[in-house]
Write a protein that holds these residues in place. Sequence first.
Motif, PDB file in Angstrom:
ATOM      1  N   ARG A 105     -19.309  13.962  -9.467  1.00 14.06           N
ATOM      2  CA  ARG A 105     -17.932  13.106  -9.717  1.00 14.06           C
ATOM      3  C   ARG A 105     -17.314  12.843  -8.393  1.00 14.06           C
ATOM      4  N   ASP A 106     -17.322  11.909  -8.374  1.00 14.64           N
ATOM      5  CA  ASP A 106     -16.192  10.756  -7.720  1.00 14.64           C
ATOM      6  C   ASP A 106     -15.580   9.639  -8.182  1.00 14.64           C
ATOM      7  N   GLU A 107     -14.696   9.295  -7.431  1.00 13.50           N
ATOM      8  CA  GLU A 107     -14.488   7.549  -8.324  1.00 13.50           C
ATOM      9  C   GLU A 107     -14.996   6.953  -8.198  1.00 13.50           C
ATOM     10  N   PRO A 108     -15.295   6.233  -8.785  1.00 12.62           N
ATOM     11  CA  PRO A 108     -15.993   4.694  -8.577  1.00 12.62           C
ATOM     12  C   PRO A 108     -15.076   3.701  -7.414  1.00 12.62           C
ATOM     13  N   VAL A 109     -16.000   3.252  -6.845  1.00 11.47           N
ATOM     14  CA  VAL A 109     -14.945   2.229  -5.623  1.00 11.47           C
ATOM     15  C   VAL A 109     -14.670   0.670  -6.916  1.00 11.47           C
ATOM     16  N   LEU A 110     -12.765   1.002  -5.986  1.00 14.53           N
ATOM     17  CA  LEU A 110     -11.717   0.170  -6.882  1.00 14.53           C
ATOM     18  C   LEU A 110     -11.956  -1.002  -5.784  1.00 14.53           C
ATOM     19  N   ARG A 111     -11.564  -2.129  -6.262  1.00 12.51           N
ATOM     20  CA  ARG A 111     -11.942  -3.785  -5.784  1.00 12.51           C
ATOM     21  C   ARG A 111     -10.292  -3.948  -6.646  1.00 12.51           C
ATOM     22  N   GLY A 112     -10.527  -5.636  -5.733  1.00 19.73           N
ATOM     23  CA  GLY A 112      -9.135  -6.661  -6.813  1.00 19.73           C
ATOM     24  C   GLY A 112      -7.697  -5.634  -6.961  1.00 19.73           C
ATOM     25  N   ARG A 113      -7.114  -6.016  -7.639  1.00 21.64           N
ATOM     26  CA  ARG A 113      -5.607  -5.495  -8.075  1.00 21.64           C
ATOM     27  C   ARG A 113      -5.973  -3.481  -7.930  1.00 21.64           C
ATOM     28  N   LYS A 114      -7.237  -3.211  -8.944  1.00 19.29           N
ATOM     29  CA  LYS A 114      -7.226  -2.098  -8.866  1.00 19.29           C
ATOM     30  C   LYS A 114      -6.907  -1.119  -7.596  1.00 19.29           C
ATOM     31  N   ALA A 115      -7.326  -1.241  -6.786  1.00 20.30           N
ATOM     32  CA  ALA A 115      -7.687  -1.507  -5.178  1.00 20.30           C
ATOM     33  C   ALA A 115      -6.137  -1.229  -4.639  1.00 20.30           C
ATOM     34  N   ARG A 116      -5.795  -2.623  -4.803  1.00 23.46           N
ATOM     35  CA  ARG A 116      -4.061  -2.398  -4.200  1.00 23.46           C
ATOM     36  C   ARG A 116      -3.567  -1.364  -5.004  1.00 23.46           C
ATOM     37  N   LEU A 117      -3.169  -1.544  -6.229  1.00 25.48           N
ATOM     38  CA  LEU A 117      -2.987  -0.501  -7.444  1.00 25.48           C
ATOM     39  C   LEU A 117      -2.610   1.106  -5.988  1.00 25.48           C
ATOM     40  N   ALA A 118      -4.092   0.843  -6.264  1.00 26.58           N
ATOM     41  CA  ALA A 118      -4.390   2.328  -5.916  1.00 26.58           C
ATOM     42  C   ALA A 118      -3.807   2.468  -4.757  1.00 26.58           C
ATOM     43  N   LYS A 119      -3.958   1.807  -3.310  1.00 26.86           N
ATOM     44  CA  LYS A 119      -3.226   1.620  -1.818  1.00 26.86           C
ATOM     45  C   LYS A 119      -2.149   1.764  -2.098  1.00 26.86           C
ATOM     46  N   ASP A 120      -1.197   0.885  -2.856  1.00 30.37           N
ATOM     47  CA  ASP A 120       0.433   1.568  -3.311  1.00 30.37           C
ATOM     48  C   ASP A 120       0.622   2.732  -3.536  1.00 30.37           C
ATOM     49  N   ARG A 121       0.047   3.376  -4.529  1.00 27.99           N
ATOM     50  CA  ARG A 121      -0.021   4.907  -5.178  1.00 27.99           C
ATOM     51  C   ARG A 121      -0.293   5.609  -3.934  1.00 27.99           C
ATOM     52  N   ALA A 122      -0.860   5.865  -2.773  1.00 24.34           N
ATOM     53  CA  ALA A 122      -1.430   6.260  -2.129  1.00 24.34           C
ATOM     54  C   ALA A 122       0.110   6.200  -0.617  1.00 24.34           C
ATOM     55  N   THR A 123       0.254   4.827  -0.357  1.00 24.74           N
ATOM     56  CA  THR A 123       1.451   5.078   0.260  1.00 24.74           C
ATOM     57  C   THR A 123       2.206   5.603   0.117  1.00 24.74           C
ATOM     58  N   ARG A 124       2.935   5.107  -1.684  1.00 25.73           N
ATOM     59  CA  ARG A 124       4.332   5.965  -1.866  1.00 25.73           C
ATOM     60  C   ARG A 124       4.493   7.933  -1.469  1.00 25.73           C
ATOM     61  N   ALA A 125       2.724   7.956  -2.446  1.00 30.66           N
ATOM     62  CA  ALA A 125       3.254   9.456  -1.767  1.00 30.66           C
ATOM     63  C   ALA A 125       2.840  10.148  -0.437  1.00 30.66           C
ATOM     64  N   ALA A 126       2.258   8.829   0.501  1.00 29.17           N
ATOM     65  CA  ALA A 126       2.173  10.058   1.895  1.00 29.17           C
ATOM     66  C   ALA A 126       3.970   9.418   2.310  1.00 29.17           C
ATOM     67  N   ASN A 127       4.525   8.135   1.943  1.00 27.93           N
ATOM     68  CA  ASN A 127       5.904   7.701   2.471  1.00 27.93           C
ATOM     69  C   ASN A 127       6.743   7.385   1.696  1.00 27.93           C
ATOM     70  N   PRO A 128       7.310   7.926   0.604  1.00 24.95           N
ATOM     71  CA  PRO A 128       8.205   7.586  -0.377  1.00 24.95           C
ATOM     72  C   PRO A 128       9.547   6.813  -0.064  1.00 24.95           C
ATOM     73  N   PHE A 129      10.298   7.451   1.208  1.00 26.05           N
ATOM     74  CA  PHE A 129      11.237   7.026   2.170  1.00 26.05           C
ATOM     75  C   PHE A 129      11.288   5.919   2.801  1.00 26.05           C
ATOM     76  N   GLY A 130       9.934   5.515   2.994  1.00 21.26           N
ATOM     77  CA  GLY A 130       9.786   3.745   2.624  1.00 21.26           C
ATOM     78  C   GLY A 130       9.884   2.794   1.745  1.00 21.26           C
ATOM     79  N   TYR A 131       9.532   3.432   0.400  1.00 20.02           N
ATOM     80  CA  TYR A 131       9.333   2.848  -0.972  1.00 20.02           C
ATOM     81  C   TYR A 131      11.254   2.635  -0.972  1.00 20.02           C
ATOM     82  N   ALA A 132      11.491   4.014  -0.967  1.00 17.27           N
ATOM     83  CA  ALA A 132      13.087   4.331  -1.270  1.00 17.27           C
ATOM     84  C   ALA A 132      13.453   2.848  -0.896  1.00 17.27           C
TER      85      ALA A 132
END
Length: 158
Positions: free
Chosen positions: A62-89
């Motif tokens: 029940r694991d997510e498929p490996v993301l590549r390309g644009r979807k991988a960048r979006l997932a990484k950006d989403r994870a960064t915003r969740a981990a450190n929202p102050f930097g993005y703000a």
Amino acid sequence: MTLPIAGWYPDPQEPSRVRWWDGERWGQLAPAPQQTMVAAPVYETAPRPPAPSEYRRGADLRDEPVLRGRKARLAKDRATRAANPFGYAGLVLALIAFLFNVFAVPGILGIVFGAIGLARAGQLTGARITGFGVSLAAVILGLVASGAFALRAAQLLG
């Protein structure tokens, strides 16, 4: 958020088995250990941790498929915003300061939020995603926008 260390953990879906956690994702299943008089579970033969190439993906894990390309960048950006929202703000405020820097408030807020984001990134040391780069960019762009505001104000006043 800190993740548990690598090791064998009880499988929540099937209590008679254990599952390998490598620190980032769940791996193979193994039979649960035989309970003895010892408080901790003991394996007759310790299960070998799987090599990364042995990870099975799909419905079983029940694991997510490996993301590549644009979807991988979006997932990484989403994870960064969740981990450190102050930097993005801070980064958003610093970029807004280049367009509408009313009394240098967005630029100063960009610096403040970026500095908070840098402190938060320092607390997340060891985590895969900390938001350090985004926070540093927020501080630098906030300083540049505030400096540009000060230069324009000096030209208008003097």
